[in-house]
Design a protein around this motif. Structure first.
Motif, short mmCIF file in Angstrom:
data_model
loop_
_atom_site.label_atom_id
_atom_site.label_comp_id
_atom_site.label_asym_id
_atom_site.label_seq_id
_atom_site.Cartn_x
_atom_site.Cartn_y
_atom_site.Cartn_z
N ILE A 1 22.38 -71.05 21.65
CA ILE A 1 23.83 -71.03 21.39
C ILE A 1 24.09 -70.24 20.11
O ILE A 1 23.47 -70.50 19.07
N VAL A 2 25.02 -69.30 20.19
CA VAL A 2 25.36 -68.49 19.01
C VAL A 2 26.77 -68.76 18.51
O VAL A 2 27.14 -68.28 17.44
N ALA A 3 27.56 -69.52 19.28
CA ALA A 3 28.92 -69.85 18.84
C ALA A 3 29.44 -71.04 19.63
O ALA A 3 29.08 -71.24 20.79
N GLN A 4 30.29 -71.84 18.97
CA GLN A 4 31.04 -72.93 19.61
C GLN A 4 32.50 -72.69 19.29
O GLN A 4 32.88 -72.68 18.11
N ILE A 5 33.32 -72.51 20.31
CA ILE A 5 34.72 -72.15 20.12
C ILE A 5 35.59 -73.31 20.58
O ILE A 5 35.51 -73.73 21.75
N PRO A 6 36.44 -73.87 19.71
CA PRO A 6 37.33 -74.97 20.14
C PRO A 6 38.36 -74.48 21.14
O PRO A 6 38.92 -73.39 21.00
N TYR B 1 29.08 -67.81 28.78
CA TYR B 1 30.05 -68.70 28.13
C TYR B 1 30.23 -69.96 28.98
O TYR B 1 30.45 -69.87 30.18
N VAL B 2 30.13 -71.13 28.33
CA VAL B 2 30.07 -72.42 29.03
C VAL B 2 31.17 -73.34 28.52
O VAL B 2 31.28 -73.56 27.30
N GLY B 3 31.96 -73.90 29.43
CA GLY B 3 32.96 -74.89 29.05
C GLY B 3 32.30 -76.25 28.85
O GLY B 3 31.60 -76.74 29.74
N ILE B 4 32.53 -76.87 27.70
CA ILE B 4 31.98 -78.19 27.38
C ILE B 4 33.09 -79.21 27.60
O ILE B 4 33.94 -79.42 26.74
N ALA C 1 35.32 -77.51 23.99
CA ALA C 1 34.78 -76.30 23.39
C ALA C 1 34.23 -75.38 24.48
O ALA C 1 33.97 -75.81 25.60
N VAL C 2 34.07 -74.12 24.12
CA VAL C 2 33.31 -73.16 24.92
C VAL C 2 32.12 -72.72 24.09
O VAL C 2 32.27 -72.29 22.94
N ALA C 3 30.92 -72.85 24.65
CA ALA C 3 29.70 -72.44 23.96
C ALA C 3 29.29 -71.06 24.43
O ALA C 3 29.34 -70.76 25.63
N ALA C 4 28.89 -70.21 23.50
CA ALA C 4 28.39 -68.87 23.82
C ALA C 4 26.88 -68.88 23.71
O ALA C 4 26.32 -69.22 22.66
N ILE C 5 26.19 -68.51 24.80
CA ILE C 5 24.73 -68.48 24.84
C ILE C 5 24.26 -67.04 24.83
O ILE C 5 24.73 -66.21 25.62
N ASP C 6 23.34 -66.71 23.93
CA ASP C 6 22.69 -65.41 23.90
C ASP C 6 21.63 -65.42 25.00
O ASP C 6 20.67 -66.19 24.94
N THR C 7 21.77 -64.56 26.02
CA THR C 7 20.84 -64.60 27.15
C THR C 7 19.47 -64.02 26.79
O THR C 7 18.50 -64.23 27.53
N ALA C 8 19.36 -63.29 25.68
CA ALA C 8 18.06 -62.77 25.27
C ALA C 8 17.17 -63.87 24.69
O ALA C 8 15.96 -63.86 24.86
N THR C 9 17.81 -64.86 24.05
CA THR C 9 17.06 -65.94 23.40
C THR C 9 17.32 -67.30 24.03
O THR C 9 16.60 -68.26 23.73
N ASN C 10 18.37 -67.39 24.89
CA ASN C 10 18.81 -68.66 25.46
C ASN C 10 19.11 -69.69 24.39
O ASN C 10 18.78 -70.88 24.49
#
Length: 487
Positions: free
Chosen positions: A333-338, A314-317, A322-331
């Motif tokens: 982004i699977v979600a962007q959360i405000p 999970y990465v703070g933008i 926003a916080v971006a969620a990265i799937d580590t299996a595919t690298n």
């Protein structure tokens, strides 16, 4: 052993070999079991300009609300103001029950009960603290007091400062070996990281940094490596987590290299590094240091943390709220959360809310949801490959906090961020902020004022356009970056 029993044993061995290996994620040891994502887990983001902590459910990637620790401007300019200012750093207790929140502007650490979102205590310490983290035994909280030259050691039971550990001036961040044997403290003002023995708080190792500006440091769960970021020169350094703490590798990562963290996956152990000037998260193997991915995530990525099973990062933008969620299996982004304004540190706390929905005390984003995003592009198209500048205007009511993630300029040169009368940047320049680029040709620049009204709304007066010009207020050249017409 009969043939049927032998077949069952072999089948069992085969199934075991196909099952995912249990390995702990940062900051726990690799010997710890993975913790699958569930509704009892929480992601927290420290929102610097709205003075809030955003609370996210990772089970459905949904913002539940914010914990409001302070007010936006101008309320926090009052001498009678009692809230927190510049909410920035995060740490959490090993049992997941307590969140520690560092506020740079009010020199404080706020302790929050993760189950109820209630403030348990606030401890005021030295000038401009930056980050905080609990020791692996949960008994102490170490806080880097970046405006001075020490670690403030806080008793986790009483929330009172119990001692101070002298370190090189400007400590930026601290983290601990998963075994609990050492603490590692890098510096934001001095080109030296120190290793401290937890047992007696004595410095037992010194590691020379390639530059004096380290904002973040992380220890690998296998207890072998420590990675630190150097924001001013765009680099990470890797050193041995055990004496004599030799440097293993340096890696050029890119301008405004911010935070680093780890994820153990089915395909190996990886370091994830946020690179603000490139708006990417770079991914490196920890065995051969090969770069395996560069993930576009949005404007100015900052803090990041793995889920309890390493399946997500999970990465703070920071300039995207926003916080971006990265799937580590595919690298990917699977979600962007405000979230709130300018997220800085991000942490993932497994089993933070064992019972209930965990929404008690949370508030809606409110004004924190309001921001304007602009881009400054190079005047000379031939320099476009160096990068461009992203600008966010974080709403504070009638005024905004402007933050520019400057990239693509000449290194170590003076510049002005200002307002021009015409879209091409020509005409008189009204300065907003003077700055000097770092060795990577980048900078983070701030200003405050009713800027949106003149560069975006353009109502009730003459329009203005954001520009960057080389030089000083008294003597400067022609614009080198101008506000994009699409902004």
């Amino acid at each position: 052993m009969n043939h049927r029993l032998l077949a069952l044993v072999l089948a069992g061995c085969s199934l075991l070999s196909l099952a995912p290996a249990l390995a702990g994620q940062a900051p726990r040891a690799a010997s710890s079991a993975d913790i699958p994502i569930s509704r009892t887990d929480r992601i927290y983001a420290a929102d610097q300009f709205s003075n809030t902590v955003s609370v996210i459910s990772p089970a459905d990637n949904r913002l539940l609300g914010v914990i409001r620790l302070g007010d936006p401007q101008p309320a926090n300019l009052s001498p009678l103001y009692r809230g927190q200012v510049l909410v920035h750093g995060l740490g959490f207790a090993p049992d997941g029950k307590t969140l520690a929140v560092v506020s740079i502007g009010s020199n404080s650490v706020t302790f929050i009960d993760t189950a109820t979102n209630a403030v348990k205590a606030t401890t005021y310490i030295g000038r401009s603290p930056h980050e905080a983290f609990f020791t692996p035994d949960g008994r102490e909280l170490w806080v880097t007091v970046r405006g001075e030259d020490y670690i403030s050691v806080i008793d986790a039971a009483t929330y009172a400062e119990k001692t101070r550990i002298r370190v090189p001036a400007g400590p930026g961040m601290q983290i601990f070996s998963p075994s609990g044997e050492y603490g590692y403290v890098c510096s934001s003002f001095t080109a030296e990281t120190v290793a401290i023995r937890l047992g007696d708080h004595q410095i037992v190792g010194r590691i020379k940094q390639d530059s004096p500006f380290c904002p973040n440091i992380a220890a690998s769960p296998d207890g072998r490596q420590v990675w630190l970021t150097l924001k001013d020169i765009g680099r990470v350094m890797v050193f041995d987590a055990k004496p004599p703490f030799n440097v293993i590798r340096t890696i050029d990562t890119g301008p405004l290299t911010n935070h680093v963290n780890f994820a153990h996956t089915m395909t190996g152990d990886f370091a994830y590094v946020t690179v603000g000037g490139l708006n990417t998260v770079k991914v490196f193997r920890t065995d051969n240091f090969e770069e395996v991915a560069a993930i576009p995530v949005g404007q100015l990525p900052h803090g990041l943390w793995p889920s309890g099973d390493g399946s997500r990062i999970y990465v703070g933008i920071e300039n995207g709220d926003a916080v971006a969620a990265i799937d580590t299996a595919t690298n990917r982004i699977v979600a962007q959360i405000p979230v709130g304004q300018a997220p800085q540190a991000v942490v993932y706390v497994a089993n933070a809310v064992p019972q209930g929905d965990g929404t008690t005390g949370l508030q809606p984003l409110g004004v924190a949801a309001q921001a304007t995003h602009l881009t400054l592009s190079p005047v000379d198209a031939s320099t476009a490959s160096r990068g461009q500048t992203s600008v966010s205007l974080f709403d504070q009511g009638l005024t905004q906090v402007l933050q520019a993630a400057v990239a693509g300029l000449e290194p170590r040169k003076p510049y002005i961020l200002g307002l021009a009368e015409r879209a091409d940047g020509s005409g008189p320049i009204e300065p907003l902020a003077s700055f000097k680029t770092n060795p990577a040709g980048s900078a983070v620049v701030n200003a405050v004022g009713p800027i949106r009204q003149v560069v975006r709304d353009r109502t009730g007066g003459q329009a203005r356009y954001l520009v960057i010009v080389p030089g000083t207020v008294s003597e400067h050249g022609d614009p080198v970056q101008v506000q994009s017409r699409a902004s």
